[in-house]
Design a protein around this motif. Structure first.
Motif, PDB file in Angstrom:
ATOM      1  N   ASN A 103       0.786  -1.232   0.000  1.00 19.00           N
ATOM      2  CA  ASN A 103       0.000   0.000   0.000  1.00 19.00           C
ATOM      3  C   ASN A 103       0.814   1.275   0.000  1.00 19.00           C
ATOM      4  O   ASN A 103       0.433   2.253  -0.630  1.00 19.00           O
ATOM      5  N   ALA A 104       1.920   1.237   0.715  1.00 22.91           N
ATOM      6  CA  ALA A 104       2.702   2.458   0.857  1.00 22.91           C
ATOM      7  C   ALA A 104       3.233   2.946  -0.492  1.00 22.91           C
ATOM      8  O   ALA A 104       3.584   4.105  -0.638  1.00 22.91           O
ATOM      9  N   PHE A 105       3.280   2.058  -1.473  1.00 26.48           N
ATOM     10  CA  PHE A 105       3.752   2.449  -2.801  1.00 26.48           C
ATOM     11  C   PHE A 105       2.669   3.153  -3.611  1.00 26.48           C
ATOM     12  O   PHE A 105       2.940   3.729  -4.646  1.00 26.48           O
ATOM     13  N   LEU A 106       1.428   3.008  -3.170  1.00 27.98           N
ATOM     14  CA  LEU A 106       0.323   3.454  -4.006  1.00 27.98           C
ATOM     15  C   LEU A 106      -0.483   4.564  -3.372  1.00 27.98           C
ATOM     16  O   LEU A 106      -1.598   4.367  -2.945  1.00 27.98           O
ATOM     17  N   LEU A 107       0.098   5.740  -3.290  1.00 28.59           N
ATOM     18  CA  LEU A 107      -0.642   6.847  -2.716  1.00 28.59           C
ATOM     19  C   LEU A 107      -1.710   7.321  -3.683  1.00 28.59           C
ATOM     20  O   LEU A 107      -1.477   7.410  -4.874  1.00 28.59           O
ATOM     21  N   GLU A 108      -2.872   7.618  -3.151  1.00 29.95           N
ATOM     22  CA  GLU A 108      -3.936   8.169  -3.981  1.00 29.95           C
ATOM     23  C   GLU A 108      -4.783   9.089  -3.104  1.00 29.95           C
ATOM     24  O   GLU A 108      -4.607   9.130  -1.886  1.00 29.95           O
ATOM     25  N   THR A 119       8.947   6.951  15.464  1.00 32.71           N
ATOM     26  CA  THR A 119      10.136   7.662  14.988  1.00 32.71           C
ATOM     27  C   THR A 119      10.323   8.973  15.761  1.00 32.71           C
ATOM     28  O   THR A 119       9.377   9.733  15.938  1.00 32.71           O
ATOM     29  N   GLN A 120      11.528   9.178  16.239  1.00 27.55           N
ATOM     30  CA  GLN A 120      11.881  10.452  16.861  1.00 27.55           C
ATOM     31  C   GLN A 120      12.179  11.442  15.746  1.00 27.55           C
ATOM     32  O   GLN A 120      13.096  11.228  14.968  1.00 27.55           O
ATOM     33  N   VAL A 121      11.389  12.507  15.673  1.00 29.94           N
ATOM     34  CA  VAL A 121      11.589  13.440  14.571  1.00 29.94           C
ATOM     35  C   VAL A 121      12.304  14.693  15.061  1.00 29.94           C
ATOM     36  O   VAL A 121      11.912  15.293  16.055  1.00 29.94           O
ATOM     37  N   ASN A 122      13.371  15.015  14.374  1.00 28.88           N
ATOM     38  CA  ASN A 122      14.059  16.267  14.671  1.00 28.88           C
ATOM     39  C   ASN A 122      13.466  17.346  13.768  1.00 28.88           C
ATOM     40  O   ASN A 122      13.765  17.422  12.585  1.00 28.88           O
ATOM     41  N   PRO A 159       5.040  13.647  -3.876  1.00 28.10           N
ATOM     42  CA  PRO A 159       6.481  13.547  -3.610  1.00 28.10           C
ATOM     43  C   PRO A 159       6.843  13.868  -2.160  1.00 28.10           C
ATOM     44  O   PRO A 159       7.688  13.202  -1.576  1.00 28.10           O
ATOM     45  N   VAL A 160       6.188  14.865  -1.584  1.00 28.88           N
ATOM     46  CA  VAL A 160       6.481  15.206  -0.188  1.00 28.88           C
ATOM     47  C   VAL A 160       6.106  14.037   0.718  1.00 28.88           C
ATOM     48  O   VAL A 160       6.862  13.640   1.614  1.00 28.88           O
ATOM     49  N   ILE A 161       4.919  13.478   0.471  1.00 21.14           N
ATOM     50  CA  ILE A 161       4.470  12.376   1.319  1.00 21.14           C
ATOM     51  C   ILE A 161       5.390  11.173   1.160  1.00 21.14           C
ATOM     52  O   ILE A 161       5.762  10.521   2.127  1.00 21.14           O
ATOM     53  N   LYS A 162       5.793  10.961  -0.072  1.00 25.47           N
ATOM     54  CA  LYS A 162       6.688   9.836  -0.315  1.00 25.47           C
ATOM     55  C   LYS A 162       7.982  10.017   0.471  1.00 25.47           C
ATOM     56  O   LYS A 162       8.473   9.085   1.108  1.00 25.47           O
ATOM     57  N   SER A 163       8.506  11.227   0.461  1.00 24.46           N
ATOM     58  CA  SER A 163       9.762  11.435   1.178  1.00 24.46           C
ATOM     59  C   SER A 163       9.564  11.262   2.684  1.00 24.46           C
ATOM     60  O   SER A 163      10.410  10.723   3.376  1.00 24.46           O
ATOM     61  N   MET A 164       8.406  11.687   3.191  1.00 30.09           N
ATOM     62  CA  MET A 164       8.138  11.495   4.621  1.00 30.09           C
ATOM     63  C   MET A 164       7.946  10.022   4.954  1.00 30.09           C
ATOM     64  O   MET A 164       8.311   9.566   6.037  1.00 30.09           O
ATOM     65  N   LEU A 165       7.379   9.276   4.026  1.00 30.45           N
ATOM     66  CA  LEU A 165       7.230   7.826   4.224  1.00 30.45           C
ATOM     67  C   LEU A 165       8.603   7.170   4.275  1.00 30.45           C
ATOM     68  O   LEU A 165       8.875   6.327   5.125  1.00 30.45           O
ATOM     69  N   ASP A 166       9.459   7.575   3.341  1.00 33.32           N
ATOM     70  CA  ASP A 166      10.799   6.995   3.287  1.00 33.32           C
ATOM     71  C   ASP A 166      11.584   7.271   4.563  1.00 33.32           C
ATOM     72  O   ASP A 166      12.397   6.476   4.991  1.00 33.32           O
ATOM     73  N   LYS A 167      11.315   8.467   5.161  1.00 36.30           N
ATOM     74  CA  LYS A 167      12.013   8.793   6.411  1.00 36.30           C
ATOM     75  C   LYS A 167      11.277   8.238   7.633  1.00 36.30           C
ATOM     76  O   LYS A 167      11.626   8.571   8.759  1.00 36.30           O
ATOM     77  N   HIS A 168      10.244   7.459   7.407  1.00 38.07           N
ATOM     78  CA  HIS A 168       9.458   6.851   8.496  1.00 38.07           C
ATOM     79  C   HIS A 168       8.809   7.874   9.411  1.00 38.07           C
ATOM     80  O   HIS A 168       8.575   7.612  10.583  1.00 38.07           O
ATOM     81  N   ILE A 169       8.541   9.076   8.901  1.00 44.22           N
ATOM     82  CA  ILE A 169       7.887  10.091   9.724  1.00 44.22           C
ATOM     83  C   ILE A 169       6.380   9.835   9.745  1.00 44.22           C
ATOM     84  O   ILE A 169       5.714  10.024  10.749  1.00 44.22           O
ATOM     85  N   VAL A 366       7.395  -3.498   2.390  1.00 43.46           N
ATOM     86  CA  VAL A 366       8.246  -2.610   1.607  1.00 43.46           C
ATOM     87  C   VAL A 366       9.708  -2.996   1.814  1.00 43.46           C
ATOM     88  O   VAL A 366      10.511  -3.002   0.878  1.00 43.46           O
ATOM     89  N   GLU A 367      10.035  -3.379   3.042  1.00 49.38           N
ATOM     90  CA  GLU A 367      11.408  -3.755   3.347  1.00 49.38           C
ATOM     91  C   GLU A 367      11.863  -4.932   2.473  1.00 49.38           C
ATOM     92  O   GLU A 367      12.933  -4.890   1.868  1.00 49.38           O
ATOM     93  N   VAL A 368      11.048  -5.966   2.426  1.00 48.71           N
ATOM     94  CA  VAL A 368      11.400  -7.133   1.614  1.00 48.71           C
ATOM     95  C   VAL A 368      11.496  -6.734   0.142  1.00 48.71           C
ATOM     96  O   VAL A 368      12.429  -7.107  -0.571  1.00 48.71           O
ATOM     97  N   TRP A 369      10.530  -5.946  -0.280  1.00 50.56           N
ATOM     98  CA  TRP A 369      10.501  -5.488  -1.674  1.00 50.56           C
ATOM     99  C   TRP A 369      11.815  -4.780  -2.038  1.00 50.56           C
ATOM    100  O   TRP A 369      12.454  -5.072  -3.045  1.00 50.56           O
TER     101      TRP A 369
END
Ligand code: ADP
Ligand code: ZN
Ligand code: ZN
Length: 816
Positions: A103-108, A119-122, A159-169, A366-369
């Motif tokens: 699912n995380a790959f398919l934002l809509e 996640t500890q966010v700075n 793109p913004v959401i994707k980057s936040m997903l990648d950073k686990h925020i 996603v990790e396995v992928w």
């Protein structure tokens, strides 16, 4: 002018075309994601399928919003494979993509975003837009993508959401409800007060009148000294031959202390890989035969009795493939994917093993992928359930499909309605590698394929260590009823065997078919169920019309008043379920611990895992369950298996009922006596002379196969004929009728014969939708792809009729 065709995560029959710039055309490759506008103000993540220069003629291509990836996240091979799936199973590429991508790959637009509290966010490191979203999530628990569009006041937010997903925020929706729960294993140690030699001596003296307890303490002491590792309760009971009750009493007396350690099912913490087990003679022979068979065939079936050591053979094959630097896909039914097997493989291959479950969280998937996409050594062996055939392999060297007969390999809902075994075979073809199917009770279609010389066949007919096959005894409950030897659903024989087994400290499995609930009529006196005169199935009772009906040909009659075989009026239309069995066991054996494993008790993500672990660690004496119990579980202390009622399986209205009953009964029986003691199996039945039951007691697979094949031939069923099921759904009863009739008539104009229905299924209305089925039978000489083409044509004309547009039509290829 440059264009891309994309797969949208929607059930669209065609790919959609967007226009791109020259620069974008230079950058994009198939398998990358782009965000695109679709419909009214909706944005979706779409996947690039191909890049070209042909303008679409039906509409003006819109521009894409943005490119979301730097590299392809889906491989060319996957796209080919998806295309096969969508053609063969008559679904859209969008359906396949949805099933394949986490699912995380398919934002809509409708995707819900939440904060990842782990996640500890700075905050100072966040980009401005990221910070705005992060802030908003401090005030609201979740946001839709549309909300984010307004917050950032721009359309293209993916793109913004994707980057936040990648950073686990942030996380996407599905992950909020089921957090991964680690598995706990029970350990024991001596209380610290006994750590000095003196105190230990005193303790052993104290225990001199309780020799069993003394033994346990001594064993624990020796084990700890030898291994210098924590000692599992199971290890202790194994080594000291003591029951878990004895350990428990030592804990109660404050001599031992119990504690739990988490064992993570994905991460691997072992230091060194264990050497592989040495195969015994029969295993060695089978191993050589498999390799010889691979020379001749793409696909080989390993028919090895339960506990013959098939897994160890797989392990040897895997080792060889790894040495060539290639990947392995090891498919299992979801339920068999327990810590048991994962640990066993990790013991050999360490972190090269990756596990893939449809129930894992998106993040885990996603990790396995990503491991696979980046060719990481962490995903050399994929151990997975059905959906792992859809992963991005790049250099597959071997596919293993264990328990290949399992019906759970077939996905029924939603589309793609694919069969993972068959889909895996096609995947193996794409990589030009071999497929090994394994089973103690092969499906008739696979065995048939060995007869046709499409698959190779290797047999392994002795259990490892020459453990005897369990002794199977049929109990005639018609006779027991007559002679008043039944207590509830338990015959005196079953109670006797249970009592003895429990006294010896062994465990028991009681099996009751899930289909015990299905509404077939059964005579309480002689056990006969009314059969369809045209098909080899039992008739189903339809309460609201008080009718008996056949699902397959539409034959129906009024509900009988008395048994047609013996004249008794004592007819039963209900089955009995696991819950009732559990209650009765509790009454019969109040001093023993009973657990139940069925759909109800295993609802949570790790529900069944918990029960299996408890049973494995002998915290439970008697396990009552449904088919779930059959799937390749390796329990060490089960001595007795009781099958409560064989008849409700045998009488189930399905052309595979006999085959499935045979498989189920032999598989459950296979759970008994897997170590040194010979297991015992009791099968309670009204009809001990039933051919299938005789074949089960003598383990005569061949006889079952030949006989079933005769019936399949006579009644035109698979594997001789192929089937496609067409389902119609609508809220309006008349509409379903008219629609299905129209469709059936059109089919009959093309195919003349071999169209069954339309028929209502026994449950003909679900969630206020009426349901009707048509079955298309495809004779051996008729082209399957031509048949599908014809169906698609009819389907298109069907939806051209305005009145039918609201009717849902579901195509299910190989629906059995
Ligand atoms: P199957 O998959 O055919 O049901 P398994 O591979 O689970 O059988 O083997 C049954 C049991 O026998 C397992 O506990 C396994 O560890 C053990 N076993 C099988 N082969 C060997 C071997 N070559 N050496 C030692 N133990 C073995
Ligand atoms: Zn009768
Ligand atoms: Zn019929």
């Amino acid at each position: 002018m440059h264009f891309i065709d994309v797969i949208l995560p929607l059930p669209l029959p065609k790919l959609f075309t967007y226009s791109i710039t020259v620069a974008e055309a230079g950058f994009l490759t198939p398998g990358m994601r782009v965000s695109v506008p679709f419909g009214k103000a909706k944005i979706y993540t779409a996947l690039v399928f191909n890049i070209h220069t042909t303008e679409p003629h039906a509409y003006e291509a819109k521009d894409i919003h943005q490119i979301l990836d730097n590299e392809a996240i889906v491989t060319q091979k996957q796209l080919e494979h998806w295309q096969w799936i969508s053609e063969y199973y008559m679904c859209t590429l969008g359906d396949v993509m949805r099933a394949a991508l986490p699912n995380a790959f398919l934002l809509e637009s409708e995707t819900i975003i939440t904060k990842n509290t782990e996640t500890q966010v700075n905050e100072t490191e966040l980009q401005d837009e990221e910070f705005l979203i992060f802030e908003a999530l401090n005030h609201q628990t979740s946001l839709k993508i549309q909300d984010i569009v307004s917050i950032l006041d721009k359309k293209n937010v993916l793109p913004v959401i994707k980057s936040m997903l990648d950073k686990h925020i942030v996380l996407v929706e599905e992950e909020i409800y089921e957090k991964y729960k680690p598995k706990l294993v029970r350990y024991v140690k001596l209380q610290t007060k006994f750590s000095s030699e003196k105190h230990l001596q005193d303790l052993l003296e104290d225990l001199s009148r309780a020799p069993k307890q003394r033994d346990v303490v001594l064993t624990l002491f020796t084990l700890s000294a030898q291994t210098k590792k924590p000692i599992k309760v199971t290890e202790l009971t194994d080594k000291s031959n003591a029951s878990s009750a004895i350990v428990k009493s030592l804990i109660d007396k404050d001599i031992l202390e119990e504690y739990y350690i988490q064992t993570d099912r994905i991460q691997y913490s072992g230091e060194k890989n264990n050497p592989l087990k040495t195969l015994n003679e029969p295993q060695k022979i089978a191993f050589q035969e498999i390799k010889a068979s691979f020379e001749k065939y793409h696909i080989t079936l390993l028919h090895g009795v339960t506990s013959s050591g098939k897994t160890e053979i797989y392990v040897k094959l895997i080792e060889e493939v790894l040495q060539q630097g290639k990947q392995v896909l090891y498919l299992l039914p979801e339920i068999a994917l327990t810590t048991q097997l994962v640990n066993r493989l990790q013991d050999y291959f360490g972190e090269k093993v990756a596990v893939f479950h449809s129930k894992y969280s998106s993040q885990e998937r996603v990790e396995v992928w990503n491991h696979l996409i980046h060719h990481s050594s962490k995903a050399q062996i994929i151990l997975g359930a059905r959906s792992s055939v859809l992963l991005p392999f790049h250099d597959l060297g071997l596919v293993i499909v264990d328990e290949e007969h399992e019906s759970s390999y077939k996905q029924f809902d939603p589309a793609p309605r694919y069969h993972a075994r068959d889909t895996a075979i096609v995947l193996a073809h794409l990589f030009q590698c071999k497929t090994l199917l394994g089973s103690a009770t092969p499906s008739i279609e696979s065995y048939y394929n060995t007869k046709l010389q499409k698959y190779g066949l290797v047999e392994l007919s002795t259990r490892y260590n020459n453990v005897l096959m369990p002794d199977i005894e049929l109990v005639d409950i018609k006779d027991k009823h007559k002679r008043k030897r039944m207590t509830g659903h338990f015959s005196d024989r079953l109670i006797e065997e249970m009592t003895e087994t429990l006294k010896e400290g062994h465990q028991i499995i009681l099996f009751q078919n899930r289909r015990g609930f299905s509404p077939i009529v059964e005579c309480q006196t002689c056990g006969v169920s009314p059969q369809c005169p045209n098909c080899d199935v039992s008739l189903t009772y339809h309460q609201y019309k008080d009718q008996l009906r056949c699902h397959y040909c539409g034959y129906h009659s009024v509900m009988i008043k008395a048994c047609e075989a013996c004249g008794s009026v004592d007819l039963d239309t209900k089955g009995f379920g696991t819950q009732q069995v559990e209650e009765e066991v509790n009454k019969l054996f109040p001093n023993y611990k009973v657990a139940r494993m069925d759909l109800d008790t295993t609802r949570g993500k790790y529900g069944y895992e918990k029960i299996i672990t408890a049973f494995e660690q002998q915290e439970v004496d008697i396990l009552v369950g449904t088919q779930m119990l059959t799937k390749g579980l390796d329990f060490r202390h089960v001595k007795l298996v009781g099958i409560m009622n064989a008849d409700n399986m045998l009488n189930f209205p399905d052309f595979r009922a006999h085959e499935r009953s045979f498989q189920l009964m032999l598989q459950v029986s296979g759970r008994a006596g897997r170590t040194e003691k010979r297991g015992k199996v009791l099968i309670q039945t009204y009809n001990p002379y039933h051919k299938i039951l005789q074949q089960v007691t003598t383990n005569s697979y061949m006889e079952m196969y030949e006989e079933q094949m005769d019936e399949r031939r006579n009644f035109k069923y698979p594997p001789i004929y192929r089937l496609i099921k067409i389902t119609f759904k609508h809220r309006n009863y008349n509409k379903v009728n008219v629609a299905a009739d129209w469709y059936a008539k059109s089919l009959r104009m093309v195919f003349k014969t071999d169209i069954l229905g339309p028929e209502f299924p026994p449950v003909s209305r679900i969630r206020n939708q009426f349901i009707k089925h048509i079955i298309v039978k495809i004779p051996p000489k008729q082209s399957v792809s031509k048949t599908k083409e014809a169906i698609i044509k009819i389907n298109n004309s069907f939806f051209a009729v305005k009145d039918f547009r609201a009717v849902r039509v579901i195509l299910n290829v190989d629906n059995y």
